[in-house]
Each structure stands twice: as structure tokens, then as C-alpha cells.
Design an enzyme around this catalytic site. Structure first.
Site, PDB file in Angstrom:
ATOM      1  CG  ASN A  78      -0.214  -0.160   2.499  1.00  0.00           C
ATOM      2  OD1 ASN A  78       0.588   0.686   2.851  1.00  0.00           O
ATOM      3  ND2 ASN A  78      -0.452  -1.260   3.208  1.00  0.00           N
ATOM      4  CG  ASP A 133      -6.770  -5.671   6.131  1.00  0.00           C
ATOM      5  OD1 ASP A 133      -6.180  -5.661   7.237  1.00  0.00           O
ATOM      6  OD2 ASP A 133      -7.496  -4.750   5.740  1.00  0.00           O
ATOM      7  CE  LYS A 142       8.525 -11.625 -14.619  1.00  0.00           C
ATOM      8  NZ  LYS A 142       9.177 -11.143 -15.807  1.00  0.00           N
ATOM      9  CG  PHE A 184      -2.542   5.232  13.355  1.00  0.00           C
ATOM     10  CD1 PHE A 184      -1.788   5.002  14.488  1.00  0.00           C
ATOM     11  CD2 PHE A 184      -2.443   6.457  12.714  1.00  0.00           C
ATOM     12  CE1 PHE A 184      -0.934   5.981  14.989  1.00  0.00           C
ATOM     13  CE2 PHE A 184      -1.593   7.449  13.196  1.00  0.00           C
ATOM     14  CZ  PHE A 184      -0.846   7.214  14.333  1.00  0.00           C
ATOM     15  CE  LYS A 217     -10.910   0.053  10.812  1.00  0.00           C
ATOM     16  NZ  LYS A 217     -10.249   0.830   9.781  1.00  0.00           N
ATOM     17  CE  LYS A 256      -8.600  -3.714  14.116  1.00  0.00           C
ATOM     18  NZ  LYS A 256      -7.551  -3.763  13.126  1.00  0.00           N
TER      19      LYS A 256
HETATM   20  N1  CTP Z   1      -3.836  -3.713  11.940  1.00  0.00           N
HETATM   21  C1  CTP Z   1      -3.091  -4.791  12.387  1.00  0.00           C
HETATM   22  N2  CTP Z   1      -3.095  -5.949  11.697  1.00  0.00           N
HETATM   23  C2  CTP Z   1      -3.817  -6.061  10.558  1.00  0.00           C
HETATM   24  C3  CTP Z   1      -4.565  -4.982  10.086  1.00  0.00           C
HETATM   25  C4  CTP Z   1      -4.554  -3.809  10.786  1.00  0.00           C
HETATM   26  O1  CTP Z   1      -2.444  -4.668  13.433  1.00  0.00           O
HETATM   27  N3  CTP Z   1      -3.796  -7.209   9.902  1.00  0.00           N
HETATM   28  C5  CTP Z   1      -3.844  -2.477  12.723  1.00  0.00           C
HETATM   29  C6  CTP Z   1      -3.238  -1.272  12.027  1.00  0.00           C
HETATM   30  O2  CTP Z   1      -1.860  -1.164  12.306  1.00  0.00           O
HETATM   31  C7  CTP Z   1      -4.043  -0.114  12.608  1.00  0.00           C
HETATM   32  C8  CTP Z   1      -5.390  -0.725  12.913  1.00  0.00           C
HETATM   33  O3  CTP Z   1      -5.186  -2.133  12.978  1.00  0.00           O
HETATM   34  O4  CTP Z   1      -3.504   0.356  13.807  1.00  0.00           O
HETATM   35  C9  CTP Z   1      -6.476  -0.427  11.925  1.00  0.00           C
HETATM   36  O5  CTP Z   1      -6.021  -0.707  10.620  1.00  0.00           O
HETATM   37  P1  CTP Z   1      -6.957  -0.387   9.377  1.00  0.00           P
HETATM   38  O6  CTP Z   1      -6.236  -0.810   8.126  1.00  0.00           O
HETATM   39  O7  CTP Z   1      -7.488   0.999   9.449  1.00  0.00           O
HETATM   40  O8  CTP Z   1      -8.193  -1.306   9.638  1.00  0.00           O
HETATM   41  P2  CTP Z   1      -8.482  -2.807   9.475  1.00  0.00           P
HETATM   42  O9  CTP Z   1      -8.627  -3.380  10.832  1.00  0.00           O
HETATM   43  O10 CTP Z   1      -7.490  -3.459   8.577  1.00  0.00           O
HETATM   44  O11 CTP Z   1      -9.904  -2.764   8.801  1.00  0.00           O
HETATM   45  P3  CTP Z   1     -10.366  -2.216   7.344  1.00  0.00           P
HETATM   46  O12 CTP Z   1      -9.142  -2.399   6.455  1.00  0.00           O
HETATM   47  O13 CTP Z   1     -11.503  -3.061   6.988  1.00  0.00           O
HETATM   48  O14 CTP Z   1     -10.728  -0.762   7.532  1.00  0.00           O
END
Ligand code: CTP
Length: 401
Positions: A208, A277, A287, A321, A335, A339
Site C-alpha cells: 500500500n 489485510d 516468476k 490507527f 475498531k 480491537k
Molecule cells: N492492523 C493490524 N493488523 C492487521 C490490520 C490492521 O495490526 N492485519 C492495525 C493497524 O496497524 C491499525 C489498525 O489495525 O492500527 C487499523 O487498521 P486499518 O487498516 O485501518 O483497519 P483494518 O482493521 O485493517 O480494517 P479495514 O481495512 O476493513 O478498515
């Protein structure tokens, strides 16, 4: 932290004087009011006008100058200083300071100051390793003088080795750290930063836009405030802040392992990383070749590291975050709840000045008790400071309970 702080920059003679110009620029950019004192030898390398223009203050050079002594004498200069930096500091200046010799404006003002003195030596490697010099440095260290050690490298005299003036950024960082109140002393802060990379094959990956700037700013600020800082970082192109323990990872799985192995000793965890995710079900060994039709990638879910931390029975203060493109507050609040966090920083990443890959951010801070703090657009460095102000306040409330 340096805003309106009075700093004296003492410049002694050596080829590295030009680097003191860059240091002065960093100091004034950060809002410090800098008065420069130059020795006679320093003026052989760079004209005082350069320092005068960049500091917007007259450069002090003479001990027995009637006009400057009347306007701002060396004692009043010494009294006003919040910090005294000597960069570059020659073996001669360091030797004089160690022996209490005050025979020019710089040495006299150092002798008269009650401020901390930060010395950045620069000299030939043989001078630097000379037992006489070593003794002088040791004596000054014992007396509470601070040193920013020189770097190793090619020296102007042609020799290779230790003696090169530390980078202006390193000296600047030491100055900021010295002037920052140590509100995080005793805390171990783990920060995650940057993106993760989920490999598809040896040449491709899913990732990302995260640059790591927010997480690195948090780690730097926590370090300045006296915390022990562990920075678990995905792949970024940023230099790690000096003094932090850097753990580099690639994938979400690696990040999880690095975090879970270290969380035991931590009092605060700030998860600024943009963790992918999903990862490919399988990483191809070779490859993947172009095909005529469509290509389907099967993805599996990555572990949610933050959620796992939230489930720990003995858990540190947890800051998450939330990167959202719509329903910012509701998404972040969900969240925070799901969490089991203490605090969440909600980012609207659809805004051009906030979120990924820019130097600024605008955010909302949400807390467990329903409080919400709106943070207007500011630099990521400033936002890092603000987040840590809240972390410190919340941690101390928690300790008192
Ligand atoms: N996070 C994490 N592990 C993951 C995904 C996210 O620890 N596999 C943590 C990120 O570091 C951040 C928080 O969870 O502090 C929220 O991440 P975000 O990408 O906003 O949300 P997601 O939980 O991934 O949900 P979505 O992508 O559906 O918004």
C-alpha cells in the site's frame, strides 16, 4: 521543542565549519533563537556574514569588542542560553575547556554558562585517538559536558578513520533530545510503521501507499521524550531515528512475530503500520509468466496484530490507527471497541493533505470513555507530539488508578 529557545552555537576552526552552517539552518528552522560565536580560526574557513544572515543575529567574535560587549556581553550571552553547542569543536578548544583556559570569547562564554554544553568534535583521526585528547574528553564528560561523537570516514587531511564531524542532523537531534522534557522515562514504547509487503512471486508483491512517516515521527518523538523505543518497520525509505531499536520486517506475518516477541516488555504499543489485510494463498517460487487470459490470485487473511494485542490479559497501553475513506468517526470507534484499544487515531486517507505519503496529517483522537479530540491539519511531527502528550497523560492516569 526548540521554538523560541536561546541556543549559542560556538564554531571553532576546521574544514567542517561549513557543516555548522547547515546545523544553524536546522536550528533556526525549528524556531530556535541562535547566537553564533566564531573563533578567529573558524573565520578563516567561512565568513561570519553567512552565519549572521542565517541566524538573523550579529555574529560574536571578539572578547574585547566595546560595542558588542555593551549591547550583549559574553556573560549575558552565557546566561541567556538554554543550550550551548560547539560544532565543530577542535582538539584545541576541547583541550582548553578541559583545562579551564578562557582566552577568547568562545572559551570565556562556555566557562560562564550554566547551560548544558553539547560538543561535536572534528579532527584528524590521530589527534582524536591521542591519549591527551582522550583524557580531555573523558574529563569533560565526567563534568557533565555532552558529546556527539564524530563519524568514521574519509577525512579532509587525507586520512581514513574517526574524526569527521557528525552529520548536522545528528547534532540537531542531540540538541532537541537534550531540550525535550523526559515525560516518557521508564516507558518502553513499541511503534510499528510503514506498509507490509505480501509477496506474490520473486518479483511482485501486494502493498500500500504507506510511507512510514507517521510511525517514524512517533518513534523519534518518543525517543526524544526519554522512552526506550522499539520501531518495527515495514519497507520504507526513511532513516531510522537515532537511538531507537530498529526491527525491519517485510510481511504482516513477520511483523506479527516481531511484535508478539517483544510486547512482553512494553508499556505502550502504537500501531501506525498499514498492515496488508490479505496475502496470496501461495507465494510462487518462480516468476509468474504472462498468460493470454485473466489471472486470478487467491488471497488469505493476514493475522490482525492489533486485535491479538487487545486480547492479551496483561496488555500495554494500546494505540491504533484507523485509515478510513468514509464514515471516519464511526469506523474508528468500531475498531477501538472491537480491537479493545485505549486510543485510536482516525485518519481520513481520502484527503490529499492527510494520511498516506504526505508530510502532514489531520486526525481525530478517540478514547475509550467516548472523548474525541479534533486535531487540525498539522505536520506529522507535530501530530506525533500531540498523540504522545495524550499517551503520557493517559498512562499516568492509569498508573494512579
Ligand atoms: N492492523 C493490524 N493488523 C492487521 C490490520 C490492521 O495490526 N492485519 C492495525 C493497524 O496497524 C491499525 C489498525 O489495525 O492500527 C487499523 O487498521 P486499518 O487498516 O485501518 O483497519 P483494518 O482493521 O485493517 O480494517 P479495514 O481495512 O476493513 O478498515
Amino acid at each position: 521543542m526548540l521554538k523560541d529557545k536561546k541556543v549559542i552555537l560556538g564554531v571553532s576552526g576546521g574544514i567542517a565549519v561549513y557543516k555548522a552552517v547547515e546545523l544553524l539552518r536546522l536550528l533556526t528552522k525549528a524556531g530556535a533563537v541562535v547566537h553564533v560565536i566564531m573563533t578567529r580560526a573558524a573565520r578563516e574557513f567561512v565568513a561570519p556574514l553567512t552565519f549572521q544572515t542565517l541566524s538573523s543575529n550579529p555574529v560574536h567574535t571578539e572578547l574585547f569588542n566595546l560595542i558588542s560587549e555593551q549591547e550583549i556581553g559574553h556573560i549575558s550571552l552565557a546566561d541567556r542560553a538554554a543550550l550551548f553547542i560547539i560544532a565543530p569543536a577542535t582538539a584545541n578548544i576541547i583541550g582548553k575547556l578541559a583545562c579551564g583556559i578562557a582566552d577568547d570569547l568562545l572559551t570565556t562564554t562556555v566557562m560562564a554558562t550554566k547551560a548544558k554544553v553539547l560538543i561535536a568534535p572534528a579532527m584528524n583521526v590521530n589527534m582524536y585517538t591521542n591519549p591527551v585528547y582522550r583524557d580531555n574528553e573523558e574529563r569533560l564528560r565526567r563534568l557533565g559536558y555532552l558529546f556527539v561523537p564524530p563519524e568514521k570516514g574519509e577525512l579532509a587531511c587525507g586520512w581514513e578513520g574517526e574524526g569527521k564531524l557528525a552529520a548536522p542532523e545528528t547534532i540537531f537531534e542531540a540538541a532537541v533530545a537534550e531540550l525535550t522534557p523526559k515525560t516518557l522515562t521508564g516507558e518502553t514504547v513499541l511503534v510499528t510503521a510503514g506498509p507490509t509487503r505480501e509477496e506474490i512471486d520473486p518479483v511482485r508483491f501486494i502493498s500500500n501507499h504507506s510511507s512510514g512517516k507517521m510511525g517514524y515521527a512517533l518513534a523519534r518523538e518518543a525517543q526524544r521524550r526519554g522512552g526506550r523505543v522499539i520501531l518495527v518497520s515495514g519497507p520504507v525509505s526513511l532513516a531510522p531515528p537515532p537511538g531507537v531499536e530498529l526491527v525491519t520486517v517485510e510481511s504482516a506475518t513477520e511483523m506479527r512475530e516481531a511484535v508478539m516477541a517483544r510486547v512482553g516488555g512494553c508499556t505502550v504499543v502504537i500501531k501506525a503500520a498499514a498492515v496488508a489485510d490479505y496475502r496470496p494463498l501461495e507465494r510462487e517460487q518462480a516468476k509468474i509468466k504472462k498468460q493470454t487470459g485473466e489471472l486470478t490470485l487467491r488471497l488469505v487473511k493476514n493475522p490482525d496484530i492489533l486485535a491479538e494485542l487487545g486480547r492479551l490479559t496483561e496488555r500495554p497501553f494500546l494505540v491504533g490507527f484507523a485509515a478510513e475513506t468514509d464514515n471516519l468517526e464511526a469506523g474508528a470507534a468500531k475498531k477501538l471497541e472491537e480491537k479493545n484499544l485505549d486510543m485510536i487515531v482516525a485518519n481520513d486517507v481520502s484527503q490529499p493533505d492527510a494520511g498516506f505519503n504526505v508530510d502532514t496529517n489531520a486526525a481525530r483522537l478517540l478514547f475509550r470513555d467516548g472523548r474525541m479530540v479534533e486535531c487540525p491539519l498539522m505536520s506529522k511531527k507535530e501530530l506525533a507530539g500531540l498523540i504522545l502528550d495524550y499517551v503520557t497523560a493517559e498512562c499516568s492516569c492509569r498508573r494512579q488508578r
